[in-house]
Design a protein around this motif. Structure first.
Motif, PDB file in Angstrom:
ATOM      1  N   THR A 156       6.786 -77.913 -26.984  1.00  0.00           N
ATOM      2  CA  THR A 156       7.101 -78.472 -25.661  1.00  0.00           C
ATOM      3  C   THR A 156       6.301 -77.826 -24.529  1.00  0.00           C
ATOM      4  O   THR A 156       6.628 -78.022 -23.361  1.00  0.00           O
ATOM      5  N   CYS A 157       5.262 -77.084 -24.872  1.00  0.00           N
ATOM      6  CA  CYS A 157       4.413 -76.457 -23.858  1.00  0.00           C
ATOM      7  C   CYS A 157       2.969 -76.910 -24.063  1.00  0.00           C
ATOM      8  O   CYS A 157       2.575 -77.279 -25.165  1.00  0.00           O
ATOM      9  N   ARG A 158       2.212 -76.863 -22.983  1.00  0.00           N
ATOM     10  CA  ARG A 158       0.789 -77.217 -23.064  1.00  0.00           C
ATOM     11  C   ARG A 158      -0.001 -76.293 -22.152  1.00  0.00           C
ATOM     12  O   ARG A 158       0.564 -75.437 -21.475  1.00  0.00           O
ATOM     13  N   ASP A 159      -1.329 -76.468 -22.161  1.00  0.00           N
ATOM     14  CA  ASP A 159      -2.220 -75.585 -21.399  1.00  0.00           C
ATOM     15  C   ASP A 159      -1.929 -74.123 -21.723  1.00  0.00           C
ATOM     16  O   ASP A 159      -1.848 -73.264 -20.840  1.00  0.00           O
ATOM     17  N   ILE A 160      -1.768 -73.838 -22.991  1.00  0.00           N
ATOM     18  CA  ILE A 160      -1.410 -72.503 -23.473  1.00  0.00           C
ATOM     19  C   ILE A 160      -2.663 -71.637 -23.546  1.00  0.00           C
ATOM     20  O   ILE A 160      -3.685 -72.048 -24.087  1.00  0.00           O
ATOM     21  N   ARG A 161      -2.557 -70.426 -22.985  1.00  0.00           N
ATOM     22  CA  ARG A 161      -3.673 -69.475 -23.043  1.00  0.00           C
ATOM     23  C   ARG A 161      -3.138 -68.051 -22.910  1.00  0.00           C
ATOM     24  O   ARG A 161      -2.003 -67.851 -22.482  1.00  0.00           O
ATOM     25  N   THR A 162      -3.953 -67.096 -23.311  1.00  0.00           N
ATOM     26  CA  THR A 162      -3.600 -65.692 -23.147  1.00  0.00           C
ATOM     27  C   THR A 162      -4.644 -65.031 -22.262  1.00  0.00           C
ATOM     28  O   THR A 162      -5.816 -65.421 -22.261  1.00  0.00           O
ATOM     29  N   GLU A 163      -4.190 -64.047 -21.509  1.00  0.00           N
ATOM     30  CA  GLU A 163      -5.092 -63.291 -20.649  1.00  0.00           C
ATOM     31  C   GLU A 163      -4.507 -61.908 -20.411  1.00  0.00           C
ATOM     32  O   GLU A 163      -3.403 -61.778 -19.883  1.00  0.00           O
ATOM     33  N   ARG A 176      14.584 -81.782 -17.689  1.00  0.00           N
ATOM     34  CA  ARG A 176      14.350 -83.059 -16.997  1.00  0.00           C
ATOM     35  C   ARG A 176      13.024 -83.699 -17.377  1.00  0.00           C
ATOM     36  O   ARG A 176      12.696 -84.787 -16.908  1.00  0.00           O
ATOM     37  N   GLY A 177      12.239 -83.009 -18.177  1.00  0.00           N
ATOM     38  CA  GLY A 177      10.951 -83.543 -18.613  1.00  0.00           C
ATOM     39  C   GLY A 177       9.781 -83.130 -17.741  1.00  0.00           C
ATOM     40  O   GLY A 177       8.656 -83.549 -17.991  1.00  0.00           O
ATOM     41  N   ASN A 178      10.038 -82.315 -16.731  1.00  0.00           N
ATOM     42  CA  ASN A 178       8.971 -81.830 -15.852  1.00  0.00           C
ATOM     43  C   ASN A 178       8.332 -80.587 -16.460  1.00  0.00           C
ATOM     44  O   ASN A 178       9.005 -79.795 -17.115  1.00  0.00           O
ATOM     45  N   PHE A 179       7.050 -80.412 -16.206  1.00  0.00           N
ATOM     46  CA  PHE A 179       6.347 -79.236 -16.721  1.00  0.00           C
ATOM     47  C   PHE A 179       6.292 -78.151 -15.659  1.00  0.00           C
ATOM     48  O   PHE A 179       5.921 -78.397 -14.517  1.00  0.00           O
ATOM     49  N   GLN A 180       6.704 -76.943 -16.055  1.00  0.00           N
ATOM     50  CA  GLN A 180       6.754 -75.783 -15.173  1.00  0.00           C
ATOM     51  C   GLN A 180       5.715 -74.758 -15.620  1.00  0.00           C
ATOM     52  O   GLN A 180       5.575 -74.493 -16.815  1.00  0.00           O
ATOM     53  N   ARG A 181       5.010 -74.174 -14.664  1.00  0.00           N
ATOM     54  CA  ARG A 181       4.105 -73.059 -14.997  1.00  0.00           C
ATOM     55  C   ARG A 181       4.972 -71.839 -15.316  1.00  0.00           C
ATOM     56  O   ARG A 181       5.913 -71.535 -14.599  1.00  0.00           O
ATOM     57  N   THR A 182       4.631 -71.185 -16.396  1.00  0.00           N
ATOM     58  CA  THR A 182       5.403 -70.021 -16.817  1.00  0.00           C
ATOM     59  C   THR A 182       4.478 -69.020 -17.490  1.00  0.00           C
ATOM     60  O   THR A 182       3.353 -69.360 -17.877  1.00  0.00           O
ATOM     61  N   ARG A 183       4.953 -67.799 -17.622  1.00  0.00           N
ATOM     62  CA  ARG A 183       4.172 -66.767 -18.308  1.00  0.00           C
ATOM     63  C   ARG A 183       5.101 -65.747 -18.938  1.00  0.00           C
ATOM     64  O   ARG A 183       6.251 -65.589 -18.525  1.00  0.00           O
ATOM     65  N   MET A 184       4.581 -65.065 -19.937  1.00  0.00           N
ATOM     66  CA  MET A 184       5.307 -63.979 -20.591  1.00  0.00           C
ATOM     67  C   MET A 184       4.375 -62.772 -20.627  1.00  0.00           C
ATOM     68  O   MET A 184       3.349 -62.793 -21.306  1.00  0.00           O
ATOM     69  N   VAL A 185       4.749 -61.732 -19.882  1.00  0.00           N
ATOM     70  CA  VAL A 185       3.975 -60.499 -19.841  1.00  0.00           C
ATOM     71  C   VAL A 185       4.244 -59.716 -21.127  1.00  0.00           C
ATOM     72  O   VAL A 185       5.365 -59.693 -21.629  1.00  0.00           O
ATOM     73  N   ASP A 186       3.228 -59.079 -21.680  1.00  0.00           N
ATOM     74  CA  ASP A 186       3.345 -58.296 -22.927  1.00  0.00           C
ATOM     75  C   ASP A 186       3.920 -59.122 -24.068  1.00  0.00           C
ATOM     76  O   ASP A 186       4.782 -58.663 -24.818  1.00  0.00           O
ATOM     77  N   TYR A 187       3.415 -60.324 -24.238  1.00  0.00           N
ATOM     78  CA  TYR A 187       3.944 -61.210 -25.286  1.00  0.00           C
ATOM     79  C   TYR A 187       3.823 -60.617 -26.677  1.00  0.00           C
ATOM     80  O   TYR A 187       4.610 -60.943 -27.565  1.00  0.00           O
ATOM     81  N   ARG A 188       2.900 -59.687 -26.888  1.00  0.00           N
ATOM     82  CA  ARG A 188       2.723 -59.078 -28.219  1.00  0.00           C
ATOM     83  C   ARG A 188       3.923 -58.226 -28.629  1.00  0.00           C
ATOM     84  O   ARG A 188       4.110 -57.936 -29.786  1.00  0.00           O
ATOM     85  N   ARG A 189       4.728 -57.818 -27.653  1.00  0.00           N
ATOM     86  CA  ARG A 189       5.907 -57.006 -27.954  1.00  0.00           C
ATOM     87  C   ARG A 189       7.066 -57.846 -28.483  1.00  0.00           C
ATOM     88  O   ARG A 189       8.058 -57.294 -28.962  1.00  0.00           O
ATOM     89  N   CYS A 190       6.982 -59.146 -28.370  1.00  0.00           N
ATOM     90  CA  CYS A 190       8.056 -60.021 -28.854  1.00  0.00           C
ATOM     91  C   CYS A 190       8.053 -60.014 -30.381  1.00  0.00           C
ATOM     92  O   CYS A 190       7.066 -60.362 -31.012  1.00  0.00           O
TER      93      CYS A 190
END
Length: 92
Positions: free
Chosen positions: A41-48, A60-74
Motif C-alpha cells: 500500500t506504499c509507493r515511491d519507496i526509497r532509502t536515504e 481514506r485512500g489518500n497517499f501520505q508522505r512518511t518516513r522511518m528513521v533507522d529502519y534497519r533497527r526494525c
C-alpha cells in the motif's frame, strides 16, 4: 603521446581509489528498500542515509508522505499504519 598515456593511467588510478574508499553505509543505502507488508500500500519507496521514505495510503485512500528513521533497527515487519510507516516490533 607518452604524457597523455601517463595522465590517463594516473586518472584511472585516482578514480579507482575514490570509488573503493566510499562509505559502506552509503553503498548500503543504494540497495533495495527492505521487504515488508508496507510495500502493498506504499509507493515511491526509497532509502536515504538509514531512513526509509515512502508515500503510503491511509484508510481514506489518500497517499501520505512518511518516513522511518533507522529502519534497519526494525526486527519485525515494516507496515503501513494508516499512512505511516511503523515497525511491528520495537527497535532494539
Amino acid at each position: 603521446m607518452k604524457n597523455t598515456l601517463v595522465a590517463l593511467i594516473l586518472g584511472a588510478l585516482s578514480l579507482s581509489t575514490v570509488m573503493s574508499s566510499s562509505d559502506p553505509a552509503q553503498a548500503q543505502d543504494r540497495d533495495r528498500a527492505p521487504e515488508g507488508s508496507y510495500r502493498r500500500t506504499c509507493r515511491d519507496i526509497r532509502t536515504e542515509r538509514g531512513t526509509l521514505h515512502a508515500r503510503c495510503q491511509d484508510r481514506r485512500g489518500n497517499f501520505q508522505r512518511t518516513r522511518m528513521v533507522d529502519y534497519r533497527r526494525c526486527r519485525g515487519d515494516i507496515e503501513n499504519d494508516n499512512g505511516h510507516l511503523r515497525c511491528s516490533r520495537h527497535h532494539r
